[in-house]
Design a protein around this motif. Structure first.
Motif, PDB file in Angstrom:
ATOM      1  N   VAL A 277      -5.797   1.809   2.623  1.00  0.00           N
ATOM      2  CA  VAL A 277      -4.712   1.059   3.250  1.00  0.00           C
ATOM      3  C   VAL A 277      -5.134  -0.385   3.521  1.00  0.00           C
ATOM      4  CG1 VAL A 277      -3.279   0.891   5.323  1.00  0.00           C
ATOM      5  CG2 VAL A 277      -3.680   3.124   4.243  1.00  0.00           C
ATOM      6  N   PHE A 278      -6.363  -0.568   4.036  1.00  0.00           N
ATOM      7  CA  PHE A 278      -6.787  -1.910   4.415  1.00  0.00           C
ATOM      8  C   PHE A 278      -7.349  -2.696   3.232  1.00  0.00           C
ATOM      9  CE2 PHE A 278      -6.285   0.313   8.299  1.00  0.00           C
ATOM     10  CZ  PHE A 278      -5.780  -0.634   9.159  1.00  0.00           C
ATOM     11  N   ALA A 279      -7.598  -1.991   2.091  1.00  0.00           N
ATOM     12  CA  ALA A 279      -8.024  -2.699   0.883  1.00  0.00           C
ATOM     13  C   ALA A 279      -6.845  -2.831  -0.094  1.00  0.00           C
ATOM     14  CB  ALA A 279      -9.178  -1.969   0.217  1.00  0.00           C
ATOM     15  N   ARG A 280      -5.706  -2.227   0.255  1.00  0.00           N
ATOM     16  CA  ARG A 280      -4.532  -2.226  -0.632  1.00  0.00           C
ATOM     17  C   ARG A 280      -4.892  -1.758  -2.040  1.00  0.00           C
ATOM     18  NH1 ARG A 280      -0.665  -6.581   1.886  1.00  0.00           N
ATOM     19  NH2 ARG A 280      -0.228  -5.313   3.708  1.00  0.00           N
ATOM     20  N   LYS A 281      -5.713  -0.728  -2.107  1.00  0.00           N
ATOM     21  CA  LYS A 281      -6.089  -0.158  -3.406  1.00  0.00           C
ATOM     22  C   LYS A 281      -6.120   1.353  -3.278  1.00  0.00           C
ATOM     23  CE  LYS A 281      -9.313  -0.902  -6.345  1.00  0.00           C
ATOM     24  NZ  LYS A 281     -10.773  -0.813  -6.479  1.00  0.00           N
ATOM     25  N   LEU A 343     -13.176  -0.531  -2.122  1.00  0.00           N
ATOM     26  CA  LEU A 343     -13.129  -1.903  -1.600  1.00  0.00           C
ATOM     27  C   LEU A 343     -13.158  -2.936  -2.722  1.00  0.00           C
ATOM     28  CD1 LEU A 343     -15.762  -1.571   1.296  1.00  0.00           C
ATOM     29  CD2 LEU A 343     -13.285  -1.776   1.578  1.00  0.00           C
ATOM     30  N   TYR A 344     -13.863  -2.605  -3.819  1.00  0.00           N
ATOM     31  CA  TYR A 344     -14.067  -3.548  -4.918  1.00  0.00           C
ATOM     32  C   TYR A 344     -12.736  -4.011  -5.507  1.00  0.00           C
ATOM     33  CZ  TYR A 344     -15.681  -5.182  -9.518  1.00  0.00           C
ATOM     34  OH  TYR A 344     -15.916  -5.921 -10.638  1.00  0.00           O
ATOM     35  N   GLY A 346     -10.271  -5.261  -4.098  1.00  0.00           N
ATOM     36  CA  GLY A 346      -9.089  -5.037  -3.266  1.00  0.00           C
ATOM     37  C   GLY A 346      -8.666  -6.314  -2.577  1.00  0.00           C
ATOM     38  N   SER A 347      -7.806  -6.167  -1.567  1.00  0.00           N
ATOM     39  CA  SER A 347      -7.405  -7.288  -0.723  1.00  0.00           C
ATOM     40  C   SER A 347      -7.607  -6.797   0.700  1.00  0.00           C
ATOM     41  CB  SER A 347      -5.939  -7.654  -1.002  1.00  0.00           C
ATOM     42  OG  SER A 347      -5.465  -8.517  -0.006  1.00  0.00           O
ATOM     43  N   ILE A 348      -8.769  -7.179   1.274  1.00  0.00           N
ATOM     44  CA  ILE A 348      -9.279  -6.470   2.445  1.00  0.00           C
ATOM     45  C   ILE A 348      -8.906  -7.166   3.744  1.00  0.00           C
ATOM     46  CG2 ILE A 348     -11.363  -5.652   3.596  1.00  0.00           C
ATOM     47  CD1 ILE A 348     -12.646  -5.545   0.739  1.00  0.00           C
ATOM     48  N   LEU A 349      -8.280  -6.448   4.657  1.00  0.00           N
ATOM     49  CA  LEU A 349      -7.963  -6.966   5.981  1.00  0.00           C
ATOM     50  C   LEU A 349      -8.884  -6.275   6.984  1.00  0.00           C
ATOM     51  CD1 LEU A 349      -6.016  -8.891   7.421  1.00  0.00           C
ATOM     52  CD2 LEU A 349      -4.568  -6.915   7.891  1.00  0.00           C
ATOM     53  N   LEU A 350      -9.732  -7.086   7.676  1.00  0.00           N
ATOM     54  CA  LEU A 350     -10.733  -6.504   8.585  1.00  0.00           C
ATOM     55  C   LEU A 350     -10.124  -6.243   9.959  1.00  0.00           C
ATOM     56  CD1 LEU A 350     -14.298  -8.078   8.299  1.00  0.00           C
ATOM     57  CD2 LEU A 350     -13.604  -5.706   8.026  1.00  0.00           C
ATOM     58  N   LEU A 358     -15.763   1.180   8.361  1.00  0.00           N
ATOM     59  CA  LEU A 358     -16.932   0.666   7.644  1.00  0.00           C
ATOM     60  C   LEU A 358     -18.219   0.966   8.410  1.00  0.00           C
ATOM     61  CD1 LEU A 358     -15.629  -2.795   6.344  1.00  0.00           C
ATOM     62  CD2 LEU A 358     -15.776  -0.636   5.099  1.00  0.00           C
TER      63      LEU A 358
ATOM     64  N   MET B  32     -21.336  -3.459   0.421  1.00  0.00           N
ATOM     65  CA  MET B  32     -20.215  -3.406   1.362  1.00  0.00           C
ATOM     66  C   MET B  32     -19.911  -4.783   1.938  1.00  0.00           C
ATOM     67  SD  MET B  32     -19.934  -1.573   5.023  1.00  0.00           S
ATOM     68  CE  MET B  32     -20.183   0.089   4.526  1.00  0.00           C
ATOM     69  N   PHE B  35     -18.398  -7.120  -0.753  1.00  0.00           N
ATOM     70  CA  PHE B  35     -16.990  -6.813  -1.067  1.00  0.00           C
ATOM     71  C   PHE B  35     -16.070  -7.293   0.056  1.00  0.00           C
ATOM     72  CE2 PHE B  35     -18.229  -2.869  -3.814  1.00  0.00           C
ATOM     73  CZ  PHE B  35     -18.666  -3.731  -4.812  1.00  0.00           C
ATOM     74  N   TYR B  39     -13.576 -10.067  -1.213  1.00  0.00           N
ATOM     75  CA  TYR B  39     -12.190  -9.620  -1.399  1.00  0.00           C
ATOM     76  C   TYR B  39     -11.408  -9.649  -0.100  1.00  0.00           C
ATOM     77  CZ  TYR B  39     -14.313  -8.169  -5.745  1.00  0.00           C
ATOM     78  OH  TYR B  39     -14.989  -8.171  -6.931  1.00  0.00           O
ATOM     79  N   ASN B  40     -11.859 -10.453   0.861  1.00  0.00           N
ATOM     80  CA  ASN B  40     -11.114 -10.601   2.095  1.00  0.00           C
ATOM     81  C   ASN B  40      -9.703 -11.109   1.779  1.00  0.00           C
ATOM     82  OD1 ASN B  40     -10.173 -11.914   4.665  1.00  0.00           O
ATOM     83  ND2 ASN B  40     -12.144 -11.054   5.317  1.00  0.00           N
ATOM     84  N   ARG B  41      -8.738 -10.639   2.566  1.00  0.00           N
ATOM     85  CA  ARG B  41      -7.350 -10.971   2.242  1.00  0.00           C
ATOM     86  C   ARG B  41      -7.098 -12.477   2.243  1.00  0.00           C
ATOM     87  NH1 ARG B  41      -3.208  -6.648   4.414  1.00  0.00           N
ATOM     88  NH2 ARG B  41      -4.622  -5.405   3.144  1.00  0.00           N
ATOM     89  N   GLN B  44      -8.323 -13.314  -1.138  1.00  0.00           N
ATOM     90  CA  GLN B  44      -7.746 -12.449  -2.169  1.00  0.00           C
ATOM     91  C   GLN B  44      -6.451 -11.832  -1.618  1.00  0.00           C
ATOM     92  OE1 GLN B  44      -9.724 -12.087  -5.210  1.00  0.00           O
ATOM     93  NE2 GLN B  44      -7.595 -11.652  -5.723  1.00  0.00           N
ATOM     94  N   PRO B  47      -4.537  -7.527  -4.295  1.00  0.00           N
ATOM     95  CA  PRO B  47      -5.682  -6.878  -4.955  1.00  0.00           C
ATOM     96  C   PRO B  47      -5.740  -7.229  -6.435  1.00  0.00           C
ATOM     97  CG  PRO B  47      -3.995  -5.270  -4.299  1.00  0.00           C
ATOM     98  CD  PRO B  47      -3.592  -6.569  -3.705  1.00  0.00           C
ATOM     99  N   GLN B  50      -5.617  -1.999  -9.464  1.00  0.00           N
ATOM    100  CA  GLN B  50      -5.207  -0.760  -8.796  1.00  0.00           C
ATOM    101  C   GLN B  50      -5.926   0.413  -9.449  1.00  0.00           C
ATOM    102  OE1 GLN B  50      -2.736  -0.223  -6.020  1.00  0.00           O
ATOM    103  NE2 GLN B  50      -3.716  -2.198  -5.804  1.00  0.00           N
TER     104      GLN B  50
END
Lengths: 540, 302
Positions: A277-281, A343-344, A346-350, A358, B32, B35, B39-41, B44, B47, B50
């Motif tokens: 969900v948080f990586a949108r993948k 995570l790779y 993706g579009s990650i929201l921390l 994590l 970790m 990435f 790939y922080n929003r 990025q 994504p 997929q």
């Protein structure tokens, strides 16, 4: 009147009680109300257990007596273990979040046996009440450690008998939840919710539920035999009467090792649901994660005697159990690689749920890798029953399951209360918890490598420095926990309204309003896509 | 390839396992953090892919850990075998664990509450327990084995240099568990022989005989002689002093005369010194001569 009605509808199941006041909760068969009953009971016991943990650390500030005598200390660490294991971490995620989320995730209105579900909670509270009673009656609080090893547990004059009854009852609570979940997942999935569209959290509960059903009866038998040993002197574990103390250890670990997978698999499920969900993948390697859950549940049932390399069992048994233990490490490693691969690109929201998820990966990896030191026969001989073990299982259980439990609270509480906590405070709390955690438990591992045995009220002076560092870490950790819980409770009570889908999740619970209504779905849903298909869910 | 000491055998396994684990942990942590940063929003917003599976990748990261864990298993097992292969020339010593003290007995009948061993000579320790589980643990030599009532376990090790090394009970055994601590005293061979043959050095002095008995019976595991508090009350100045005791739960004050001290040894549960746990086992096997020696020793503890 209409305004009140609308406000009530917005509060979903929280406003729809069939009985007044507290009775609407303690006699409710709604899976969400039972889930919240469990959640707050479990959080309460966690806080009590954590407080006892802080007292243990305070006593270990210096050699000799610091704040309590040896007998009190032994009772405190026994109680800390019993509470954390039987009242927090085993029911933890399945009973609280499994109840809250799982029926919705599969598109059901409730679990298969709602009244049995309520009985499970009552058995949990009954078992907990007996455990508390055992402290103040008979010969005083049990002092055996949570492992109840004979012959000591058969001889001690403290109130071990009542404590075993409490554990017996708590075991039934766990078995009934397992039965309920297996049946629910088999029978109540919505149309289109095929096994390969099942969210990974639900999959992990399914694997866990089977261990609960198959392994927990052995715990019941073991504590019943211990009860008989104490009360009628059966002599089954007494060498003077031809019994065998090592047999007790086998029986105990045949449950209690699979139990660590009861504890950690649901945590892995939470992480597997949060990361996509948080990586949108989509979760990378969905099938591999499912298979690894089932493999851990199966192979994890065959490694119990790795707690017993030094017990005096045969060298052949040591070899077999060591080999099997290393095999269980493989599916755990596969899961970690799959989470990283999710995570790779993706579009990650921390956001807070991901931060806790994590930390699960990192801390569980450290716990798992130090578990290999314990799984290998030679190195285990040195670190067995030392603080290295204490550090190891706190990394896997607290750093793993505990962090997953906190991740689940930050992820799903806005759904069930319709209110959002303060994310900045949650992030700060996470940072404090993570820092305190590492100082506390890394110090334990080092002092264990140096040879400090566990369950020691007093220690030789060369261990003082690291013990003080650990104690200081426990204070940081304690402050972080207070900050986190206060922030969550404030959020639940006064937070800003949370939308139906605050994180952009694609599983079914995010399609319902926050909080969801009683019986969840007005019309039975038809599932048309996988749990992490963010395109078809309209998130991307 | 054949390690000389148990320490070397176990440490080889430690190095291999820690090296593999360290590399794995570093790889996972770096990946970790990288990435999450890359790939922080913010960097990025959508994504890049997929993609949800890759068979070869998954086969690879199942196969590599399989090889690594088998390697770690093997080193662990090899090291363990070294702990289970006793050199032929090992000397025998019997160790008895009881709540909460140690007794080491040598073939010539000499006994002590510290484990004296000769440097450079392998020793095989037979492990017995009198009451509950204990565990014989010497961190410096990487050996540990449980002591189980009704069973004889053993460990072996060689002290490769003289010195004093901690010896702990590692299996929880009750209120005095953390007081069940003694040392391994590794002495040069000649010195050790001298110690071993110096039996009966107490001569005719009953107080000295009492001290020897106190060591053998394990009194000093729980009672100090310098006034400090341990599991049980200190024995310093106890003879003739007033004691606050609980007799069936009722408070009473008694004088610790010979009659009281004899009762305290034979039926310790009858009168519990206030503020201490009812933890002492009865010593009904004591002969009149031994009792007299113990009382003489207690009287000498001013």
């Amino acid at each position: 009147m209409t305004v009140d009605h609308a406000a009530a509808a917005e509060r979903g199941f929280l406003a729809e009680a069939r009985r007044p006041g507290p009775f609407g909760w303690i006699f409710s068969t709604d899976h969400k109300r039972i889930g919240l009953l469990y959640l707050w009971s479990i959080v309460t016991f966690f806080c009590v257990g954590a407080l006892l943990g802080l007292l243990i650390r305070l006593e270990l500030w210096a050699p000799g007596r610091t704040i309590m005598d040896a007998q009190t200390y032994n009772a405190v660490f026994t109680l800390h273990g019993v509470i954390m294991i039987f009242l927090f971490i085993i029911p933890g995620i399945p009973a609280a979040f499994g109840n809250l989320v799982m029926p919705i995730q599969i598109g059901a209105r409730d679990v298969a046996f709602p009244r049995l579900n309520l009985l499970s909670w009552w058995l949990y509270i009954g078992g907990a009440a007996l455990a508390v009673t055992s402290l103040f009656t008979g010969g005083g609080p049990p002092d055996t450690g949570w492992t109840f090893y004979v012959p000591f547990s058969a001889r001690t004059t403290t109130n071990v008998s009542l404590a075993t009854v409490a554990v017996f009852i708590l075991g039934f609570s766990s078995i009934l939840t397992g039965l309920n979940f297996v049946t629910t997942i088999h029978r109540l999935r919505a149309e289109g919710m095929t096994w390969t569209r099942l969210p990974l959290f639900t999959w992990s509960l399914y694997a866990t539920a089977w261990i609960q059903i198959l392994a927990t009866p052995v715990l019941g038998i073991t504590v019943a035999l211990l009860f008989a040993e104490r009360v009628i002197g059966t002599g089954l574990f007494d060498p003077a009467q031809g019994g065998d103390p090592i047999m007790f250890q086998h029986l105990f670990w045949i449950y209690s090792h699979p139990a660590v997978y009861i504890m950690v698999l649901p945590g892995m499920g939470v992480v597997s649901d949060i990361i996509p969900v948080f990586a949108r993948k989509p979760a990378f390697g969905y099938k591999a994660i499912v298979v690894s859950s089932l493999a851990i549940a199966f192979a994890g049932s065959l490694v119990w005697a790795h707690h017993m390399y030094t017990s005096g069992m045969s060298d052949l048994a040591v070899m077999v159990f060591s080999l099997l233990t290393f095999i269980v490490a493989i599916p755990s490693a596969v899961k970690v690689f799959n989470w990283l691969a999710t995570l790779y690109q993706g579009s990650i929201l921390l956001d807070p749920p991901l931060l806790f998820a994590l930390s699960f990966i990192l801390l569980f990896t450290i716990g798992g890798l130090t578990g290999l030191v314990l799984g290998a026969a030679a190195t285990d001989v040195h670190v067995h029953d030392t603080y290295f073990v204490v550090g190891h299982f706190h990394f896997t259980m607290f750093g793993g399951t505990g962090m997953a439990f906190f991740a689940a609270m930050h992820y799903w509480l806005p759904k069930f209360y319709g209110r959002m906590y303060d994310k900045t405070v949650a992030t700060v709390a996470w940072g404090v918890i993570f820092t305190g955690f590492c100082i506390l438990y890394l110090s334990m591992k080092i002092v264990g490598m140096m040879g400090m045995p566990r369950r020691y009220w007093d220690y030789v002076p060369e261990f003082t420095g690291l013990n003080q560092l650990a104690t200081a870490g426990s204070w940081i950790l304690g402050i972080g926990l207070v900050l986190m819980f206060v922030n969550l409770v404030r959020g639940v009570l006064y937070g800003k309204p949370a939308p139906a889908n605050p994180w952009g999740g694609a599983t079914l619970e995010w399609q319902l309003p926050s909080p969801p209504p009683t019986e969840n779905f007005a019309h039975d849903p038809v599932v048309t896509h996988g749990p992490y298909d963010f395109r078809k869910a309209g998130i991307l | 390839m054949h390690p000389q000491t148990t320490t070397q055998a176990v440490d080889t396994a430690f190095y291999v396992i820690f090296a593999i684990c360290g590399i794995m942990l570093a790889g996972i942590a770096v990946a970790m953090i990288w990435f999450v940063w890359r790939y922080n929003r913010k960097r990025q917003p959508v994504p890049l892919s997929q993609k949800d599976h890759n068979l070869w990748l998954e086969v690879t990261w199942t196969a590599i850990p399989t090889v690594l864990v088998m390697l770690m298993f093997w080193y662990g097992w090899e090291g363990y075998l070294s702990l289970r292969r006793i050199p032929d020339d090992a000397m025998h010593i019997k160790a008895t664990g009881r709540m909460w003290s140690w007794l080491f007995t040598y073939d010539n009948g000499r006994s002590a509450d510290k484990l004296f061993v000769p440097v450079g000579q392998p020793v095989k320790i037979e492990l017995l327990a009198e009451d509950v589980l204990h565990s014989f643990y010497v961190p410096a030599f990487r050996v540990k084995r449980d002591m189980v009532p009704g069973m004889v376990n053993w460990v072996w090790f060689t002290a490769d240099k003289p010195g004093s090394f901690d010896l702990f009970c590692a299996e929880y055994c009750g209120v005095g568990h953390s007081a069940m601590v003694t040392t391994v005293e590794a002495l040069p061979a000649a010195e050790f022989q001298a110690w071993l043959n110096a039996a009966g050095s107490t001569g005719g002095d009953p107080a000295a005989r009492g001290l020897e008995l106190a060591g053998q019976l394990g009194c000093l595991g729980c009672h100090s002689v310098d006034g400090s508090r341990r599991v049980g009350p200190s024995l310093k100045g106890v003879f003739g002093a007033p004691r606050a005791v609980l007799r069936s739960g009722a408070r009473a004050t008694v004088t610790a005369d010979a009659a009281y001290l004899k009762r305290a040894l034979m039926e310790p549960a009858a009168e519990i010194v206030e503020g201490y746990p009812p933890a002492m086992p009865p010593y009904t096997q004591l002969s009149e001569a031994d009792l007299a020696a113990l009382l003489a020793w207690l009287e000498s503890l001013k």
